[in-house]
Scaffold this active site. Structure first.
Site, PDB file in Angstrom:
ATOM      1  N   GLY A  23     -30.739  16.837  21.443  1.00  0.00           N
ATOM      2  CA  GLY A  23     -29.583  17.729  21.317  1.00  0.00           C
ATOM      3  C   GLY A  23     -28.421  17.097  20.566  1.00  0.00           C
ATOM      4  O   GLY A  23     -27.269  17.476  20.754  1.00  0.00           O
TER       5      GLY A  23
ATOM      6  N   ILE B  24     -29.354   7.379   6.488  1.00  0.00           N
ATOM      7  CA  ILE B  24     -29.708   7.951   5.184  1.00  0.00           C
ATOM      8  C   ILE B  24     -28.497   8.768   4.731  1.00  0.00           C
ATOM      9  O   ILE B  24     -28.024   9.645   5.460  1.00  0.00           O
ATOM     10  CB  ILE B  24     -30.953   8.863   5.282  1.00  0.00           C
ATOM     11  CG1 ILE B  24     -32.108   8.164   6.013  1.00  0.00           C
ATOM     12  CG2 ILE B  24     -31.370   9.380   3.917  1.00  0.00           C
ATOM     13  CD1 ILE B  24     -32.831   7.110   5.219  1.00  0.00           C
TER      14      ILE B  24
ATOM     15  N   GLU C 146     -38.293  12.642  14.295  1.00  0.00           N
ATOM     16  CA  GLU C 146     -38.796  12.855  15.650  1.00  0.00           C
ATOM     17  C   GLU C 146     -39.703  14.077  15.655  1.00  0.00           C
ATOM     18  O   GLU C 146     -39.718  14.861  14.710  1.00  0.00           O
ATOM     19  CB  GLU C 146     -37.649  13.020  16.660  1.00  0.00           C
ATOM     20  CG  GLU C 146     -36.799  14.249  16.431  1.00  0.00           C
ATOM     21  CD  GLU C 146     -35.979  14.629  17.663  1.00  0.00           C
ATOM     22  OE1 GLU C 146     -36.271  14.168  18.775  1.00  0.00           O
ATOM     23  OE2 GLU C 146     -35.045  15.434  17.497  1.00  0.00           O
TER      24      GLU C 146
ATOM     25  N   ARG D 118     -40.405  22.594  20.331  1.00  0.00           N
ATOM     26  CA  ARG D 118     -39.671  23.859  20.379  1.00  0.00           C
ATOM     27  C   ARG D 118     -40.440  24.958  19.622  1.00  0.00           C
ATOM     28  O   ARG D 118     -41.036  24.711  18.598  1.00  0.00           O
ATOM     29  CB  ARG D 118     -38.305  23.692  19.711  1.00  0.00           C
ATOM     30  CG  ARG D 118     -37.573  22.465  20.165  1.00  0.00           C
ATOM     31  CD  ARG D 118     -36.171  22.471  19.647  1.00  0.00           C
ATOM     32  NE  ARG D 118     -35.280  22.747  20.736  1.00  0.00           N
ATOM     33  CZ  ARG D 118     -34.181  23.477  20.645  1.00  0.00           C
ATOM     34  NH1 ARG D 118     -33.839  24.005  19.506  1.00  0.00           N
ATOM     35  NH2 ARG D 118     -33.423  23.674  21.692  1.00  0.00           N
TER      36      ARG D 118
HETATM   37  P1  ADP Z   1     -31.963  14.727  18.383  1.00  0.00           P
HETATM   38  O1  ADP Z   1     -33.069  14.239  19.274  1.00  0.00           O
HETATM   39  O2  ADP Z   1     -30.655  14.737  19.066  1.00  0.00           O
HETATM   40  O3  ADP Z   1     -32.315  15.999  17.669  1.00  0.00           O
HETATM   41  P2  ADP Z   1     -32.455  13.369  15.845  1.00  0.00           P
HETATM   42  O4  ADP Z   1     -33.037  12.010  15.815  1.00  0.00           O
HETATM   43  O5  ADP Z   1     -33.346  14.499  15.505  1.00  0.00           O
HETATM   44  O6  ADP Z   1     -31.804  13.570  17.278  1.00  0.00           O
HETATM   45  O7  ADP Z   1     -31.159  13.423  14.921  1.00  0.00           O
HETATM   46  C1  ADP Z   1     -30.277  14.549  14.939  1.00  0.00           C
HETATM   47  C2  ADP Z   1     -29.586  14.725  13.588  1.00  0.00           C
HETATM   48  O8  ADP Z   1     -28.822  13.540  13.263  1.00  0.00           O
HETATM   49  C3  ADP Z   1     -30.525  14.919  12.421  1.00  0.00           C
HETATM   50  O9  ADP Z   1     -30.884  16.267  12.227  1.00  0.00           O
HETATM   51  C4  ADP Z   1     -29.720  14.356  11.258  1.00  0.00           C
HETATM   52  O10 ADP Z   1     -28.795  15.335  10.776  1.00  0.00           O
HETATM   53  C5  ADP Z   1     -28.914  13.234  11.881  1.00  0.00           C
HETATM   54  N1  ADP Z   1     -29.605  11.931  11.712  1.00  0.00           N
HETATM   55  C6  ADP Z   1     -30.480  11.363  12.575  1.00  0.00           C
HETATM   56  N2  ADP Z   1     -30.943  10.180  12.122  1.00  0.00           N
HETATM   57  C7  ADP Z   1     -30.361   9.971  10.922  1.00  0.00           C
HETATM   58  C8  ADP Z   1     -30.418   8.906   9.921  1.00  0.00           C
HETATM   59  N3  ADP Z   1     -31.161   7.822  10.099  1.00  0.00           N
HETATM   60  N4  ADP Z   1     -29.664   9.046   8.798  1.00  0.00           N
HETATM   61  C9  ADP Z   1     -28.886  10.140   8.611  1.00  0.00           C
HETATM   62  N5  ADP Z   1     -28.786  11.162   9.509  1.00  0.00           N
HETATM   63  C10 ADP Z   1     -29.507  11.094  10.651  1.00  0.00           C
HETATM   64 MG    MG Z   2     -33.755  16.386  16.313  1.00  0.00          MG
END
Ligand code: ADP
Ligand code: MG
Length: 453
Positions: free
Chosen positions: A163, A202, A287, A291
């Site tokens: 989230g 990134i 990840e 969903r």
């Molecule tokens: P969650 O489990 O909360 O969904 P995520 O790992 O999917 O966490 O990351 C959520 C959001 O954070 C991603 O959709 C992206 O926008 C940003 N994000 C996550 N990791 C990175 C990264 N290494 N570099 C840039 N943005 C990131």
């Molecule tokens: Mg996510």
């Protein structure tokens, strides 16, 4: 095989699942909290059981849900998304009680719920991952060493996160110790687990995710991608398929990686593999989760995701192969929320005095609200998903403009006008937006307002 399915959720997703069950000839039982007596999912099911007060003691109450299945004779349970849908413990409890959990196996859920471990598994399976620590980091010294290797800025992320919570950005080495301890505290507080891992940030990435569906025989099919780069605080606001930056080669490579990812954790049922894509179209696994809430994918592929879930949960094979899947036209979804964008997106529960829902060819509205319904304050603020489909992206944008303009919700605040402004934005129209777009868009609108524009 089954006669009755219990739906352990509320809102538009519960209504969506009821519709799919009915088409499959199944009876549906829903559950509701004391705050949801008049909710649509409770009204339209064949049977509905009150399971307690919001929130902990109802939709998150495992024992009440199992009892509701037993008392009504439901043989299977669909968890929807959120709530208990990604709880390995609950999936196991269903199985132990002879109830089919319509979702992945408890083993897959717990593997993927540990994001650091999931990343390790994917890396070993040849799926490109974002450079970072191998698994969890424990000491600050180790973290400093890894960050120096991969280069700043880096993110420290909670292994058990979700989230958008439990993610911290670190720009310089002198911030590392403090940010890492803040991240650990946050992770402990929200997820009851303070394990964290390190990842390179990134810059200006696109969030592109691949939908897969797999049966229990190991057949795994990818259903194209969704671009979910339009995010506010890591929450999706608008999504579209295909992604504006997609090429046939990139889609093929990403779909193959997604199928490898699913197979690496023995995954069955519907799943989403989230990737970040940089400007050079390199992609990295972020990840995977389970969903199911993706009408844009259903529209461009013609696959009914919930129907297919029901099939594979019954142990049947997928009714299509990868070769049958073709991405056709363009679909866009806007999430319609009861919130006030002018006031920091403050939730706006209350009574819907009048409601007009748009319609016509190529327009779909998945919703659980009706005129006269009172939105309770306890749940997330999404009240509808508005989805359009047209042969091209620009036609889909035009259709969405008019669908939003036609959508009327009175009595509460909504983000309809905000979505309309987004849809009309030049960068959105050009398809050049990335994950950082929305925060900038919001800052610009605020400046315009402050300057009296
Ligand atoms: P969650 O489990 O909360 O969904 P995520 O790992 O999917 O966490 O990351 C959520 C959001 O954070 C991603 O959709 C992206 O926008 C940003 N994000 C996550 N990791 C990175 C990264 N290494 N570099 C840039 N943005 C990131
Ligand atoms: Mg996510």
């Amino acid at each position: 095989m089954w006669k009755k399915v219990l739906i352990a959720n509320r809102g538009e997703i519960a209504v969506r699942i009821i519709r799919a069950c009915r088409e499959a000839g199944l009876q549906c039982v829903t559950v509701y909290s004391t705050a949801d007596k008049t909710a649509l999912h409770a009204e339209i099911a064949d049977e509905s059981v009150c399971i307690g007060p919001p929130v902990q003691d109802s939709y998150l109450n495992m024992n009440a849900l199992i009892s509701a299945c037993q008392n009504t004779g439901a043989e299977a349970l669909h968890p929807g998304f959120g709530f208990l849908s990604e709880s390995a413990e609950f999936a196991q409890l269903c199985i132990d009680n002879g109830i089919t959990f319509i979702g992945p196996s408890p083993a897959s859920i717990s593997m993927l719920g540990d994001k650091a471990r999931a990343k390790e598994t994917m890396k070993a399976a040849g799926v490109p991952v974002i450079p970072g620590s191998d698994g969890a980091v424990t000491s600050v010294e180790e973290a400093k060493k890894i960050a120096a290797e991969i280069g700043y800025p880096v993110l420290v992320k909670a292994s058990a996160g979700g989230g958008g919570r439990g993610i911290r950005r670190i720009d310089r080495e002198d911030q590392l110790e403090e940010q890492m301890s803040v991240a650990k505290e946050e992770a402990k507080l929200f997820f009851g687990n303070d394990e964290v891992y390190l990842e390179k940030l990134i810059v200006g990435p696109h969030h592109v995710e691949i939908q897969i569906i797999a049966d229990q025989m190991g057949n795994t099919v990818a259903l194209g991608e969704r671009d979910c780069s339009m995010q506010r605080r890591n929450q999706k606001v608008l999504e579209e398929s295909p992604s504006p930056l997609m090429t046939p080669e990139l889609r093929k490579a990403m779909q193959e990686a997604a199928v490898r990812a699913a197979k690496a954790c023995g995954y069955y049922n519907a799943g989403t593999i989230e990737f970040l894509v940089d400007d050079d179209r390199n992609f990295y696994f972020m990840e995977m989760n389970s969903r199911v809430e993706h009408p844009v994918t259903e529209w461009v592929t013609g696959v009914d995701l919930v129907q297919t879930q029901l099939l594979v949960a019954q142990g049947k094979p997928l009714p299509f192969t990868q070769d049958d899947i073709e991405v056709r036209g363009h679909a866009i979804e806007c999430r319609i929320n009861a919130e006030n964008p002018e006031q920091g997106f403050r939730p706006s529960p209350g009574k819907i005095r009048s409601l007009h829902i748009p319609g016509g060819p190529g327009i779909r509205v998945d919703s659980a609200v009706y005129q006269g319904y009172t939105i309770p304050p306890y749940y997330d603020s999404m009240i509808a998903k508005l989805i359009v489909h047209a042969p091209t992206r620009s036609q889909a944008i035009m259709k969405m403009r008019w669908a939003l303009a036609e959508f009327i919700v009175d009595g509460i605040d909504s983000n309809i006008d905000f979505q309309l402004r987004l849809i009309k934005n030049k960068d959105f129209e050009a398809g050049t937006y990335d994950n950082t777009f929305l925060e900038k868009f919001l800052a610009d609108s605020k400046n315009d307002k402050d300057n009296g524009k």
